[in-house]
Every structure is written in structure tokens, then in C-alpha cells.
Design an enzyme around this catalytic site. Structure first.
Site, PDB file in Angstrom:
ATOM      1  N   GLY A   1     -14.996  56.368 -39.550  1.00  0.00           N
ATOM      2  CA  GLY A   1     -15.757  54.967 -39.630  1.00  0.00           C
ATOM      3  C   GLY A   1     -14.977  53.894 -38.824  1.00  0.00           C
ATOM      4  CD  GLU A   2     -13.212  49.955 -36.778  1.00  0.00           C
ATOM      5  OE1 GLU A   2     -13.881  50.348 -35.967  1.00  0.00           O
ATOM      6  OE2 GLU A   2     -12.206  49.444 -36.701  1.00  0.00           O
ATOM      7  CB  SER A   3      -9.127  52.462 -39.846  1.00  0.00           C
ATOM      8  OG  SER A   3      -8.753  51.839 -38.528  1.00  0.00           O
TER       9      SER A   3
ATOM     10  CB  CYS B   1     -11.784  60.176 -37.142  1.00  0.00           C
ATOM     11  SG  CYS B   1     -12.061  58.981 -35.570  1.00  0.00           S
TER      12      CYS B   1
ATOM     13  NE  ARG C   1      -8.340  50.694 -35.103  1.00  0.00           N
ATOM     14  CZ  ARG C   1      -8.950  49.683 -35.037  1.00  0.00           C
ATOM     15  NH1 ARG C   1      -8.347  48.532 -35.026  1.00  0.00           N
ATOM     16  NH2 ARG C   1     -10.070  49.787 -35.079  1.00  0.00           N
TER      17      ARG C   1
ATOM     18  CB  ILE D   1     -16.436  60.043 -32.509  1.00  0.00           C
ATOM     19  CG1 ILE D   1     -17.324  61.177 -32.478  1.00  0.00           C
ATOM     20  CG2 ILE D   1     -17.314  58.982 -32.458  1.00  0.00           C
ATOM     21  CD1 ILE D   1     -18.279  61.551 -33.792  1.00  0.00           C
ATOM     22  NE  ARG D   2     -14.894  52.647 -30.283  1.00  0.00           N
ATOM     23  CZ  ARG D   2     -14.417  51.963 -31.161  1.00  0.00           C
ATOM     24  NH1 ARG D   2     -14.883  51.947 -32.476  1.00  0.00           N
ATOM     25  NH2 ARG D   2     -13.579  50.913 -30.853  1.00  0.00           N
TER      26      ARG D   2
ATOM     27  CG  HIS E   1     -15.461  62.674 -36.700  1.00  0.00           C
ATOM     28  ND1 HIS E   1     -15.838  61.970 -37.726  1.00  0.00           N
ATOM     29  CD2 HIS E   1     -14.871  61.979 -35.842  1.00  0.00           C
ATOM     30  CE1 HIS E   1     -15.583  60.735 -37.334  1.00  0.00           C
ATOM     31  NE2 HIS E   1     -15.131  60.704 -36.086  1.00  0.00           N
TER      32      HIS E   1
ATOM     33  CD  GLU F   1     -16.594  64.500 -40.313  1.00  0.00           C
ATOM     34  OE1 GLU F   1     -15.635  65.122 -40.055  1.00  0.00           O
ATOM     35  OE2 GLU F   1     -17.147  63.276 -39.698  1.00  0.00           O
TER      36      GLU F   1
HETATM   37  N1  GLN Z   1     -12.002  53.751 -33.750  1.00  0.00           N
HETATM   38  C1  GLN Z   1     -12.015  53.748 -35.098  1.00  0.00           C
HETATM   39  C2  GLN Z   1     -10.986  53.116 -36.124  1.00  0.00           C
HETATM   40  O1  GLN Z   1      -9.966  52.725 -35.211  1.00  0.00           O
HETATM   41  C3  GLN Z   1     -12.030  55.458 -35.636  1.00  0.00           C
HETATM   42  C4  GLN Z   1     -13.366  56.014 -35.162  1.00  0.00           C
HETATM   43  C5  GLN Z   1     -13.876  57.262 -35.927  1.00  0.00           C
HETATM   44  O2  GLN Z   1     -13.418  57.205 -36.982  1.00  0.00           O
HETATM   45  N2  GLN Z   1     -14.950  57.871 -35.584  1.00  0.00           N
HETATM   46  O3  GLN Z   1     -10.865  52.993 -37.244  1.00  0.00           O
END
Ligand code: GLN
Length: 205
Positions: A53-55, A85, A117, A146-147, A182, A184
Site C-alpha cells: 500500500g503506502e507505508s 512491499c 522507497r 509495484i512501486r 507482492h 499474494e
Molecule cells: N511505494 C510504496 C511505499 O513507499 C510501496 C508500494 C507498494 O506497497 N506496492 O510505501
């Protein structure tokens, strides 16, 4: 009977719930998989998954509700955990970002790694590779990035389970597992099965 939680602060919760249920089924381990957000929901778990997600968002929400402290306490007591992630970033001791340097975002700090990150930049924000992960008995594991973050340094007690491009992408420190990708989304439940085995051990001690 094991009880495994998936945090719902943010991220792809459904896929982790499904992969964990599938791992229990494949291993023939009776158990339940529950969603977790509040500190009191962390008590009584035999293992926990922290999705991507977004940490930064995840960390702030967890701090505000008190779940951050509850999770840290349980992990220090030995509760197994898998962070994927952004979940890995949240587990890390130190987090770096090319734009701001050390980020100062709320972290659990239970996994001795330095993480960068968004390490793959714009062109390769998302990509897939196949990995062999001998410690988990997995070959051709489809790893979806993913990112994704990158692990720049690992501490002494950290075992590297898989690398890609000279960088660790899956690590383990005792019962703390982290992946920059990921699992999952891979179609393989190798990591979820490893966590279920850890949960069984933890529930019996
Ligand atoms: N870029 C996100 C972060 O820095 C991590 C991306 C992800 O969990 N798919 O939190």
C-alpha cells in the site's frame, strides 16, 4: 488451531486473506484468518501479515490507533510476521528516500534492514520476474514488483531468501519475513505457507 491476522490500514488485504486461507488448506492446518486494525485485535494472534500500500499512510494510521505499539510488542515477543512491499518498509529499522533522505516516517523497526522507497524509478514502477527461493522450496516464483522498495543493507541476523539484480528482495530475521514484491499476487502460496508453519510453532510454545 492458529489465528492469523491481516492488517487493514491500507493495501491489498483481500488477496492476502485468500492466499493465507489457501496456505492453511494446503498444509491441512486448522485455523482462521481475520482482519486487524485496532491494538486489541493484535492480541491473541499467532501470526500477522502487513500488506503493501503506502507505508507513510499505513504508519500514521497505525500510530494514531495505537496498533503500532501493540504490533511491535507482539513481534518482540516472537509473533511471526510477514510484511510485503510497503509492509516491509513498515517493519524496517531504517528507511531512505531519494527525495527526502531518511524519511522519519513511523516504523515498527523490528527488521534490521535499510530500505529505499520507490527504488526502481518511473520506468520500472511495476514489473515481474521469476525467482528461485530454495529456503521455501519454491522455483520459478512469480514476483510482482509495484512501486517497489529496495533493500540496501541487511544486519547480521538477517537471512537473504532471494535476490534480484544483486539486491535482496526477500529476507527473514527469525520469524520476521519481508518481501519487496507482492507474494499474494504470485499464484504461489510459498510465503504464506512459511508463515503458517511459523504460526503453528509459535502457538505451541
Ligand atoms: N511505494 C510504496 C511505499 O513507499 C510501496 C508500494 C507498494 O506497497 N506496492 O510505501
Amino acid at each position: 488451531m492458529v489465528r492469523i491476522g491481516v492488517t487493514t490500514f491500507q493495501g491489498d488485504v483481500e488477496e492476502h486473506l485468500a492466499a493465507t486461507r489457501e496456505a492453511l488448506r494446503r498444509l491441512g492446518v486448522p485455523g482462521e484468518v481475520v482482519t486487524v486494525k485496532l491494538p486489541e485485535e493484535v492480541e491473541g494472534l499467532d501470526a500477522l501479515i502487513i500488506p503493501g500500500g503506502e507505508s507513510t499512510v499505513m504508519g500514521r494510521l497505525a500510530q494514531r490507533t495505537g496498533a503500532l505499539d501493540a504490533i511491535r510488542r507482539r513481534v518482540l515477543e516472537g509473533m511471526p510476521v510477514l510484511g510485503t512491499c510497503a509492509g516491509l518498509i513498515f517493519l524496517a529499522k531504517r528507511v531512505y528516500d531519494r527525495v527526502v533522505g531518511e524519511t522519519g516516517q513511523p516504523l515498527l523497526g523490528v527488521l534490521d534492514v535499510l530500505v529505499e522507497r520507490n527504488a526502481y524509478g518511473r520506468q520500472r514502477e511495476s514489473f515481474e520476474v521469476e525467482l528461485d527461493i530454495p529456503a521455501l522450496g519454491a522455483r520459478g516464483f512469480r514476483a510482482v514488483f509495484i512501486r517497489a522498495p529496495s533493500i540496501l543493507e541487511v544486519g547480521e541476523g538477517v537471512e537473504v531468501l532471494a535476490s534480484y539484480g544483486n539486491r535482496p528482495v526477500a529476507v527473514r530475521q527469525e520469524a520476521v519475513y519481508g518481501t519487496t514484491f507482492h507474494p499474494e499476487l504470485s499464484g504461489s502460496t510459498a510465503f504464506h505457507e512459511a508463515l503458517v508453519r511459523e504460526a503453528v510453532r509459535f502457538s505451541r510454545r
